[in-house]
Design an enzyme around this catalytic site. Structure first.
Site, PDB file in Angstrom:
ATOM      1  CE  LYS A 171      36.141  50.586  29.584  1.00  0.00           C
ATOM      2  NZ  LYS A 171      35.056  51.201  29.785  1.00  0.00           N
ATOM      3  CD  GLU A 224      43.243  49.993  43.262  1.00  0.00           C
ATOM      4  OE1 GLU A 224      42.466  48.937  44.047  1.00  0.00           O
ATOM      5  OE2 GLU A 224      42.870  51.046  42.956  1.00  0.00           O
ATOM      6  CB  CYS A 266      38.884  50.092  45.977  1.00  0.00           C
ATOM      7  SG  CYS A 266      40.220  51.186  45.600  1.00  0.00           S
ATOM      8  CD  GLU A 292      34.960  46.761  46.827  1.00  0.00           C
ATOM      9  OE1 GLU A 292      35.832  47.611  47.021  1.00  0.00           O
ATOM     10  OE2 GLU A 292      35.118  46.085  45.735  1.00  0.00           O
TER      11      GLU A 292
END
Length: 467
Positions: A167, A242, A276, A374
């Site tokens: 996906k 992750e 990231c 973040e």
């Protein structure tokens, strides 16, 4: 509207609904992909399950040859695919070519080699220890590196002998379609690779909870990763995650300050900060702090924001209006908390497109929201320290532990500090990214590793035969 790829065939979604793909530089609709449904996931998982026994029994050399051919086709089509990526997620074309397309081709080639060369058995006393493919893998991937993150999962899974239900992000799905076309052309057997586009809460959750899926590999936010892990736990699936990061660029006294700041700013702003592992926090000794801020401002102002296909552009748009608005909220929050905005901000850059200026904050203190969370945009926070122990405490003082950098007067000095950091990878004095080395994080940055041999090992189960 495009179709799903299930059991070697392009097919319509049972939902009959679609999702618009938007060019973030122009805000124009450029394509439409199916909004997949749980029924589509069921069909894909069933196809993958049916194909598993044959594919896992295929000679490793044959699997390696198919991956090598796919890598070659990626390289041959790199220009076209890079243009697709620059259009549907906004990366500057040069970056989309080198990092978003050619790097995945290199990773694919690496797993073509490992498919054949990685040992699958060893003797331990009177036991023969075997490595066997885990089974059907559900791969759920993000929009920020829309081909690379797919290849980091699909290539090792196929090399190991697993079958895959993918996906891709519905925000930037077109690179996934380009890869599916390559797999179809090279003759990958039906059911070995399946693509179901759609929304995370629908398709992603259906994959994570499906009883025919043996493992879920997810890349995305920590919040979404928790949800994936919770769903997978109900059937005790293997999970690889992750997730997010808030990585530190730690500059020790005596280091090459100019180089540390220049490289650090570049890393913070790469892919418009939508990375990231971005070094979004720069931690600098108090004696060097003011100079570091000046250097960072000078560097940031050289990052031209504009059209991804303009040769002078160094920062493209953020991927969506939602992402732009999120970053703007963080910039406003930083100012509310008392951090000093030294360049950039929230002014409109272009009349159309989801752009944000490269932004630098000084006067950032540990514990501020912009220092802890973040942001996923071109926003750099610069934080002072006095002693090395304090610097390590600040660097490790977030819930994340994905990446980092240490600059020291000598390599040995930098390595000594890097060994103390609780993070998955650390660049030493500007050491370059290595796609053969494992990538992954500590703490809430995830579980497991991607890339290299460690990335391949994620897709194996271990069996012991007592002889």
């Amino acid at each position: 509207m495009r179709q799903l790829y299930i059991n070697g065939t392009w097919t319509a979604s049972v939902s009959g609904e679609g999702i618009d793909v938007v060019n973030p530089a122009t805000e124009e609709i450029i394509d439409r992909v199916p909004a997949g449904a749980p029924g589509d996931v069921d069909a894909a998982a069933s196809a993958a399950r049916a194909a598993f026994r044959s594919w896992s029994g295929t000679a490793a050399e044959e699997r390696g040859k198919l991956l090598a051919t796919a890598s070659d086709l990626l390289r041959q089509r790199a220009d076209d695919i890079a243009r697709v990526i620059a259009t549907d997620m906004g990366a500057p074309y040069g970056f989309a070519l080198k990092v978003q397309t050619l790097l995945p081709a290199t990773v694919m080639a690496g797993y073509a080699h490992l498919a054949e060369s990685h040992p699958r058995e060893r003797r331990v006393g009177n036991s023969l220890v075997l490595k066997e493919p885990v089974g059907v893998v559900g791969a759920i991937t993000p929009w920020n590196y829309p081909l690379h993150q797919i290849v980091c999962k699909v290539a090792p899974a196929l090399a190991a002998g697993c079958t895959v239900v993918l996906k891709p992000s519905e925000v930037a799905p077109l690179a996934a379609y380009a890869l599916a076309e390559i797999f179809h052309e090279i003759g990958l057997p039906p059911g070995v690779f399946n693509l179901v586009s759609g929304a995370g809460p629908v398709v992603g959750e259906a994959i994570a909870s499906h009883p025919a899926v043996d493992m879920v590999s997810f890349t995305g936010s920590t919040l979404a990763g928790r949800r994936v892990a919770a769903l997978a736990s109900e059937s005790v699936k293997k999970v690889a995650l992750e997730l997010g990061g808030k990585s530190a660029n730690l500059v020790l006294p005596g280091a090459d300050l100019a180089a540390a700041v220049k490289v650090g700013v570049a890393n913070a702003f790469v892919n418009s900060g939508q990375t990231c592992s971005a070094l979004s926090r720069m931690i600098v000794h108090r004696d060097d702090y003011d100079q570091a801020v000046r250097l960072a401002v000078e560097a940031a102002r050289k990052y031209t924001v504009g059209d991804p296909f303009d040769e002078g552009t160094r920062l493209g748009p953020l991927v969506s209006a939602r992402q732009r608005d999120r970053v703007v909220r963080y910039i406003n929050r930083g100012q509310e908390e008392g951090a000093r905005l030294v360049t950039g901000g929230t002014e409109t850059v272009h009349e159309r497109g989801f752009y944000v200026e490269p932004t630098v904050f000084a006067g950032v203190e540990p514990g501020m929201v912009i220092e802890q969370e973040e942001i996923f945009g071109p926003v750099l926070s610069i934080i002072p320290f006095i002693g090395v122990d304090q610097a390590v405490t600040i660097a490790d003082g977030t819930p994340y532990g994905l990446a980092g950098a240490v600059w020291g007067e000598t390599e040995q000095a930098a390595i000594a500090v890097a060994r103390r950091l609780r993070t998955g990878q650390v660049s030493i004095n500007g050491g370059a990214f290595n796609p053969q080395a494992p990538f992954g994080g500590y703490k809430q940055s995830g579980i497991g590793r991607e890339l290299g041999e460690e990335g391949l090992e994620e897709y194996f189960e271990t069996k012991a035969l007592q002889l």
